[in-house]
Write an enzyme that holds these catalytic residues in place. Sequence first.
Site, PDB file in Angstrom:
ATOM      1  N   HIS A 120      40.999 166.748  71.841  1.00 39.71           N
ATOM      2  CA  HIS A 120      41.534 166.358  73.155  1.00 39.71           C
ATOM      3  C   HIS A 120      41.462 164.835  73.336  1.00 39.71           C
ATOM      4  CE1 HIS A 120      42.312 167.236  77.512  1.00 39.71           C
ATOM      5  NE2 HIS A 120      41.621 166.122  77.688  1.00 39.71           N
ATOM      6  N   GLU A 121      40.280 164.286  73.100  1.00 39.70           N
ATOM      7  CA  GLU A 121      40.108 162.833  73.277  1.00 39.70           C
ATOM      8  C   GLU A 121      40.929 162.057  72.246  1.00 39.70           C
ATOM      9  OE1 GLU A 121      38.816 161.943  75.955  1.00 39.70           O
ATOM     10  OE2 GLU A 121      37.747 163.789  76.490  1.00 39.70           O
TER      11      GLU A 121
ATOM     12  N   HIS B 266      44.234 161.388  73.772  1.00 44.17           N
ATOM     13  CA  HIS B 266      44.157 160.211  74.662  1.00 44.17           C
ATOM     14  C   HIS B 266      44.123 158.923  73.825  1.00 44.17           C
ATOM     15  CE1 HIS B 266      43.696 162.139  78.527  1.00 44.17           C
ATOM     16  NE2 HIS B 266      42.596 162.802  78.193  1.00 44.17           N
TER      17      HIS B 266
END
Lengths: 494, 494
Positions: free
Chosen positions: A261-262, A265
């Site tokens: 997920h990160e 980003h």
Amino acid sequence: MAFYQKLVHHNKKISRLEHLEAICGWDQASMMPEGGNSARSEALAELAVVKHELSTAPHLTEWFKQAEGEQLDTEEVTSLHEMKRSWQQANVLPADLVEKKSLACSKCEHAWRSQRERNDWQGFSQNLKEVVELTRQEAQIRAEATGLSRYDALLDLYEPGMTTSELDELFTEVKSWLPELIQQIMERQSQDITIQPVGPFPVEQQENLSRSLMTKLGFDFNHGRLDKSVHPFCGGVPTDVRITTRYDEADFTSALMGVIHETGHARYEQGLPEKWAGLPVGKARSMGIHESQSLFFEMQLSRSELFIDILAPLAAEIFQRADDPALSADNLTLLNTRVKPGYIRVDADEATYPAHVILRYEIERDLVEGKIEVEDIPELWDKKMSEYLGLSTKGNFSDGCMQDIHWTFGAFGYFPSYTLGAMYAAQFMAAINKEMNVDNLVRERNLQPIFNWLDRHVWKRASTASTDQILIDSTGERLNAKYFKQHLEQRYLK
Amino acid sequence: MAFYQKLVHHNKKISRLEHLEAICGWDQASMMPEGGNSARSEALAELAVVKHELSTAPHLTEWFKQAEGEQLDTEEVTSLHEMKRSWQQANVLPADLVEKKSLACSKCEHAWRSQRERNDWQGFSQNLKEVVELTRQEAQIRAEATGLSRYDALLDLYEPGMTTSELDELFTEVKSWLPELIQQIMERQSQDITIQPVGPFPVEQQENLSRSLMTKLGFDFNHGRLDKSVHPFCGGVPTDVRITTRYDEADFTSALMGVIHETGHARYEQGLPEKWAGLPVGKARSMGIHESQSLFFEMQLSRSELFIDILAPLAAEIFQRADDPALSADNLTLLNTRVKPGYIRVDADEATYPAHVILRYEIERDLVEGKIEVEDIPELWDKKMSEYLGLSTKGNFSDGCMQDIHWTFGAFGYFPSYTLGAMYAAQFMAAINKEMNVDNLVRERNLQPIFNWLDRHVWKRASTASTDQILIDSTGERLNAKYFKQHLEQRYLK
């Protein structure tokens, strides 16, 4: 020097100070020993003052006025527009309101940590009322300055261009099919037999697995790091992105999915255009678009059966568990696509998550617009949770309306970003699939064409176009919920 | 608000920005990926500009004038004096000289890295001439502002109160006995049989050993960290001291002694008085006093036979080498007290080290005062190295006058600090031994009384008194070389 150039210099100066703020903030969360906290907080507060002085320097009014009369090319006009937007947002509130809200939020957030544990709605609601009152004042001022409605003026801080009327339309549609879809998925999954992996999964091995996945997902370790922190986040600066995770030796998938997920980003930040570095126009477009990248990496890509076919043998190898049936691709796929309504948003799967967001949106919208009061929240929460997810939260404030930190620090207008992100991600993936066969690319372990698409259509565009324009240019249409629904049906009901 | 209080606020503001500078500087050296360097350097340069603007704000002249007329207690008078000293040092140079010197130093330092490798004195000396010329201008201006001689005015930046005449006296005495002492030690050691430990000593185990020693030496891990960097240093802030080391798997003592050295610096910083945090009066007194703490920990304490009796079994246990004769206390003591003249200052033992420093001092003093020119350096270097250490550096510039970074960035006046530190350390230890039996305390593993002495007499005094006063109050006399000589004789000739 032309005034546009003066503004460019001024914004880059602020951005350089934000660089130091980001690194020291990351350090505070991931490296700093406890005893360093008080001096660090003071140092960061001092930098905030310096930044604020720069952002609100009186001469900027004149500079903007002069720059708007200068001969600028199209790109410079956009850049100037974004500088002005960011300047106006920082300058529109009177200093005493900023200070009052900051104090009220600190108080509310601090007390909330223990009030939530004690299920103390009475105590919490007193503080929250103050935060809501000041937020309404803020919304009023921002509404007058922008011509938007009060809630829309707050929404604009996180998701520029998004409006209540568009959100109402999108979310009404989602509500029309989501509860039933969740029921269907649950029935479908009721026959599944899953095996829970049994730890310990040593932290060092989990780190190796994380780094290995990050590399496959194109994270540039020459411009970033992976570290540990209590609450995972993506920080740092585009040239040096710092992502963090936390490891649970009993369960490796939580850290792993968090890291993926990160990484989404991070790739957005690492992919932002160098040409516009340090300027508002070079920043990520919105919180929703940011979330779309993390959810693209986590939900669209990595929780797919085909990607787990890559992930599973890698995990089995690194954990030296070649014969552990819990680590088979089939089992890990079942585990990572489990749908089950629950009380807690941050623990929710991708099918039930929108229900949590829509509920919060509807409440905070009416709260900011003055249609409901803080006292009305628990009953509304219970009613909507029952309606959307079939769960009652009556009397259970801790796992109900007191579970999130957002409102405690006055971040009204933020929640929609999560579900907008999920929808953007699904729409991007559908568009990519029109240009290439994503399944085949994943099977061939060739993700580069997918990343190239994101780089071209999202990352490199930064804030050079509106969210609407980015969506239209990349997917041929404005945001709609259709692709998100298709994604859920394909993954869970096929 | 009283003007003294205004100055206090102003200095604390600067100190908070220095906090961020220190942490981001530490990060740059120990954490940052290579690709983050250019943006980081820009961000730190921007902060330097902001700090400079604050340090040179025009209203400060008036504030100091007003504050000096205010009713202040004795401590406030001292604090005001130190604020003014630091303000004057930052304000005395014209901006264009600062910029010119900064550019010349950057150029000189950058070129030096490859010139040193190529033994290119001709190329290097061209750049160095420019640095020396600008340093002379700086010295002239500082001399006029302080009433000191030119070299003393530079010395004052690192070792306030120290003068050429005092240094000449101290160093002349050292030169009168050092060369012969070194000869005697070498003869004495010529019969010693040492066993070189054979690696690998895994980095993780070396880290464990380092942390274990740091704990024994009172390093407060709630206010600091140990990490890795190419060049070991002690950075961070008093509430959060960051020390670094580098590990060589073939030789564990270099990292270990480095960590102990930095722990000495760290304890000074951690021990500075909270009451004066963020003010010049609360900072370390001088570079020499700082070095005295690192050398006290490394040389006075940790290279002693009795301390190595503690260290050796710990190392043997952590490296799981209970029977390795190379790790016996006797052998490690011999290895850690080896004396041998060499070309390179940073590799020198404590007996030959002063020769390296005195040589540099004599050259830089005459260079700044205009008594010699850059062209004269190689011949002088060779002459002095032959005289003090019996080594010729003719034609070998890389291992001679081009080995250090200090002059490349214009830090003339810094070198004496190293040997002043060694002398302060010996004098402190002699004074402590008058109050307690250090050998017995080490034998009993009870170092606390020693640290308490340093805390009371050095750390907590910070810059509330002159170096002279600190020495007199703690040891009963001004700095002299006697105790350093006694220390060397006791350790190496007993």
